[in-house]
Design an enzyme around this catalytic site. Structure first.
Site, PDB file in Angstrom:
ATOM      1  N   GLY A  96       0.707  -1.126  -0.060  1.00  0.00           N
ATOM      2  CA  GLY A  96       0.109  -0.023   0.066  1.00  0.00           C
ATOM      3  C   GLY A  96       0.694   1.229   0.031  1.00  0.00           C
ATOM      4  O   GLY A  96       0.399   2.294   0.586  1.00  0.00           O
ATOM      5  N   THR A  97       1.901   1.503  -0.547  1.00  0.00           N
ATOM      6  CA  THR A  97       2.747   2.580  -0.492  1.00  0.00           C
ATOM      7  C   THR A  97       2.104   3.479  -1.494  1.00  0.00           C
ATOM      8  O   THR A  97       2.230   4.778  -1.520  1.00  0.00           O
ATOM      9  CB  THR A  97       4.315   2.491  -1.009  1.00  0.00           C
ATOM     10  OG1 THR A  97       4.193   1.866  -2.383  1.00  0.00           O
ATOM     11  CG2 THR A  97       4.839   1.433  -0.080  1.00  0.00           C
ATOM     12  N   ASN A  98       1.355   3.039  -2.531  1.00  0.00           N
ATOM     13  CA  ASN A  98       0.689   4.137  -3.521  1.00  0.00           C
ATOM     14  C   ASN A  98      -0.480   4.502  -2.789  1.00  0.00           C
ATOM     15  O   ASN A  98      -0.817   5.718  -2.904  1.00  0.00           O
ATOM     16  CB  ASN A  98       0.416   3.317  -4.879  1.00  0.00           C
ATOM     17  CG  ASN A  98       1.472   3.248  -5.827  1.00  0.00           C
ATOM     18  OD1 ASN A  98       2.130   4.274  -6.213  1.00  0.00           O
ATOM     19  ND2 ASN A  98       2.259   2.192  -5.969  1.00  0.00           N
ATOM     20  N   MET A 151      -3.864  -6.816  -7.263  1.00  0.00           N
ATOM     21  CA  MET A 151      -3.145  -7.976  -8.003  1.00  0.00           C
ATOM     22  C   MET A 151      -4.173  -8.925  -8.454  1.00  0.00           C
ATOM     23  O   MET A 151      -3.795  -9.894  -8.771  1.00  0.00           O
ATOM     24  CB  MET A 151      -2.173  -8.348  -7.311  1.00  0.00           C
ATOM     25  CG  MET A 151      -1.007  -7.617  -6.658  1.00  0.00           C
ATOM     26  SD  MET A 151      -0.113  -6.763  -8.238  1.00  0.00           S
ATOM     27  CE  MET A 151       1.239  -5.731  -7.445  1.00  0.00           C
ATOM     28  N   ILE A 186      -7.160 -10.428 -10.577  1.00  0.00           N
ATOM     29  CA  ILE A 186      -7.859 -10.295 -12.123  1.00  0.00           C
ATOM     30  C   ILE A 186      -9.534 -10.308 -11.893  1.00  0.00           C
ATOM     31  O   ILE A 186     -10.110 -10.950 -11.261  1.00  0.00           O
ATOM     32  CB  ILE A 186      -7.523 -11.718 -12.825  1.00  0.00           C
ATOM     33  CG1 ILE A 186      -6.059 -11.686 -13.263  1.00  0.00           C
ATOM     34  CG2 ILE A 186      -8.168 -11.845 -14.367  1.00  0.00           C
ATOM     35  CD1 ILE A 186      -5.270 -12.642 -13.907  1.00  0.00           C
ATOM     36  N   LEU A 187      -9.735  -9.263 -12.769  1.00  0.00           N
ATOM     37  CA  LEU A 187     -11.660  -9.032 -12.731  1.00  0.00           C
ATOM     38  C   LEU A 187     -11.944  -9.244 -14.251  1.00  0.00           C
ATOM     39  O   LEU A 187     -10.987  -9.425 -15.294  1.00  0.00           O
ATOM     40  CB  LEU A 187     -11.705  -7.764 -12.250  1.00  0.00           C
ATOM     41  CG  LEU A 187     -11.111  -7.290 -11.122  1.00  0.00           C
ATOM     42  CD1 LEU A 187     -11.388  -5.913 -10.699  1.00  0.00           C
ATOM     43  CD2 LEU A 187     -11.806  -8.055  -9.925  1.00  0.00           C
ATOM     44  N   ASN A 208      -5.292   2.890 -13.002  1.00  0.00           N
ATOM     45  CA  ASN A 208      -4.375   1.846 -12.477  1.00  0.00           C
ATOM     46  C   ASN A 208      -2.733   2.456 -12.675  1.00  0.00           C
ATOM     47  O   ASN A 208      -2.465   3.036 -13.821  1.00  0.00           O
ATOM     48  CB  ASN A 208      -4.345   0.626 -13.382  1.00  0.00           C
ATOM     49  CG  ASN A 208      -3.174  -0.398 -13.207  1.00  0.00           C
ATOM     50  OD1 ASN A 208      -3.211  -0.818 -11.746  1.00  0.00           O
ATOM     51  ND2 ASN A 208      -2.581  -1.070 -14.099  1.00  0.00           N
ATOM     52  N   HIS A 238       1.052   1.347 -13.060  1.00  0.00           N
ATOM     53  CA  HIS A 238       1.804   0.257 -13.590  1.00  0.00           C
ATOM     54  C   HIS A 238       3.358   0.430 -13.604  1.00  0.00           C
ATOM     55  O   HIS A 238       3.612   1.573 -14.003  1.00  0.00           O
ATOM     56  CB  HIS A 238       1.376  -0.267 -14.838  1.00  0.00           C
ATOM     57  CG  HIS A 238       2.053  -1.330 -15.418  1.00  0.00           C
ATOM     58  ND1 HIS A 238       1.821  -2.725 -14.904  1.00  0.00           N
ATOM     59  CD2 HIS A 238       3.359  -1.664 -16.272  1.00  0.00           C
ATOM     60  CE1 HIS A 238       2.739  -3.604 -15.670  1.00  0.00           C
ATOM     61  NE2 HIS A 238       3.374  -2.940 -16.349  1.00  0.00           N
TER      62      HIS A 238
HETATM   63  C1  GAR Z   1       3.604  -1.191  -7.481  1.00  0.00           C
HETATM   64  O1  GAR Z   1       4.843  -0.990  -7.722  1.00  0.00           O
HETATM   65  C2  GAR Z   1       2.673  -1.142  -8.408  1.00  0.00           C
HETATM   66  O2  GAR Z   1       2.865  -0.373  -9.519  1.00  0.00           O
HETATM   67  C3  GAR Z   1       2.619  -2.553  -8.913  1.00  0.00           C
HETATM   68  O3  GAR Z   1       2.685  -3.220  -7.729  1.00  0.00           O
HETATM   69  C4  GAR Z   1       3.391  -2.418  -6.812  1.00  0.00           C
HETATM   70  C5  GAR Z   1       2.348  -2.183  -5.432  1.00  0.00           C
HETATM   71  O4  GAR Z   1       3.102  -1.576  -4.409  1.00  0.00           O
HETATM   72  N1  GAR Z   1       1.543  -2.820  -9.493  1.00  0.00           N
HETATM   73  C6  GAR Z   1       1.405  -3.796 -10.473  1.00  0.00           C
HETATM   74  O5  GAR Z   1       2.170  -4.468 -10.789  1.00  0.00           O
HETATM   75  C7  GAR Z   1      -0.188  -3.818 -11.296  1.00  0.00           C
HETATM   76  N2  GAR Z   1       0.217  -4.479 -12.352  1.00  0.00           N
HETATM   77  P1  GAR Z   1       2.175  -0.821  -3.080  1.00  0.00           P
HETATM   78  O6  GAR Z   1       1.163  -1.939  -2.745  1.00  0.00           O
HETATM   79  O7  GAR Z   1       3.235  -0.654  -2.240  1.00  0.00           O
HETATM   80  O8  GAR Z   1       1.528   0.379  -3.727  1.00  0.00           O
END
Ligand code: GAR
Length: 207
Positions: free
Chosen positions: A12-14, A91, A93-94, A108, A110
């Site tokens: 969940g850093t994003n 992560m 799939i829907l 999203n 990426h």
């Molecule tokens: C992030 O790097 C995000 O871009 C990636 O997973 C990580 C999640 O980090 N997402 C994907 O690869 C989706 N295709 P977070 O949980 O710390 O935000």
């Protein structure tokens, strides 16, 4: 004021970047109204709880197939009156039901420069492993609208990040998060909430 629902599965850093951006006023005309996790153990849930953001766990394992899981998630988002759905490290799939319910209302992040290193199987550290295996000198992050095509929806924002000779997948992931993802995701969310993104001929434009 738009209601922002954030979908998470892991650290969940994003999500944290979005919470910080809301607090500091970077996100204009929007507020995070719920966080939904596909994983009951996601640390992202703790981040949301710390800021009193309502959370919901919809565990993929509790549903027999993609269709029933997608329906449950779509119903929950409608119930929450979500104006924008953000996939922030989501992560699971829907299917297309959710795209029909929220057309051009889901984005999203990426961790690569789409169309490189994207699509089925390219998620999390796998993306950075593939970039290093190819020897690219630049990678980065992309924020795009979610459509039925995996990682194929209109691109809203991208930011490039240099790859260094001694990078590991972990060090590249960290740099891309810090320099790109945590910046462009809140910016794109803010633009959406201010109605500053238009779709024309299948492409997204910031106006
Ligand atoms: C992030 O790097 C995000 O871009 C990636 O997973 C990580 C999640 O980090 N997402 C994907 O690869 C989706 N295709 P977070 O949980 O710390 O935000």
């Amino acid at each position: 004021m738009k209601n922002i629902a954030v979908l998470v599965s892991g650290g969940g850093t994003n999500l944290q970047a979005l919470i910080d951006a809301e607090k500091s006023g970077i996100i204009k005309n929007g507020r995070i109204t719920c966080v939904i996790s596909s994983n009951p153990d996601a640390f992202a849930l703790k981040r949301a709880e710390k800021f009193n953001i309502p959370t919901l766990v919809l565990s993929r394992k509790s549903y027999p197939d993609v269709a029933s899981y997608t329906k449950a998630l779509t119903d929950a988002l409608i119930q929450q009156n979500a104006d924008l759905v953000v996939y922030a490290g989501f992560m699971t799939i829907l299917d297309e039901q959710i795209v029909k319910a929220f057309p051009y209302k889901m984005m999203n992040v990426h961790p690569a420069l789409i169309p490189s290193f994207c699509g089925k199987g390219f998620y999390g550290l796998h993306v950075h492993e593939a970039a290093l295996a190819k020897g690219v000198k630049l990678s980065g992050a992309t924020v795009h609208f979610v459509t039925e095509v995996c990682d194929g929806g209109p691109i809203i924002m991208q930011k490039a990040v240099a790859v260094e000779n001694n990078d590991t997948p972990q060090s590249l992931q960290k740099r891309i998060m810090e320099q790109a993802e945590w910046k462009i995701l809140p910016e794109a969310v803010s633009l959406f909430c201010q109605d500053k993104i238009r779709i024309c001929d299948g492409k997204a434009y910031i106006i």
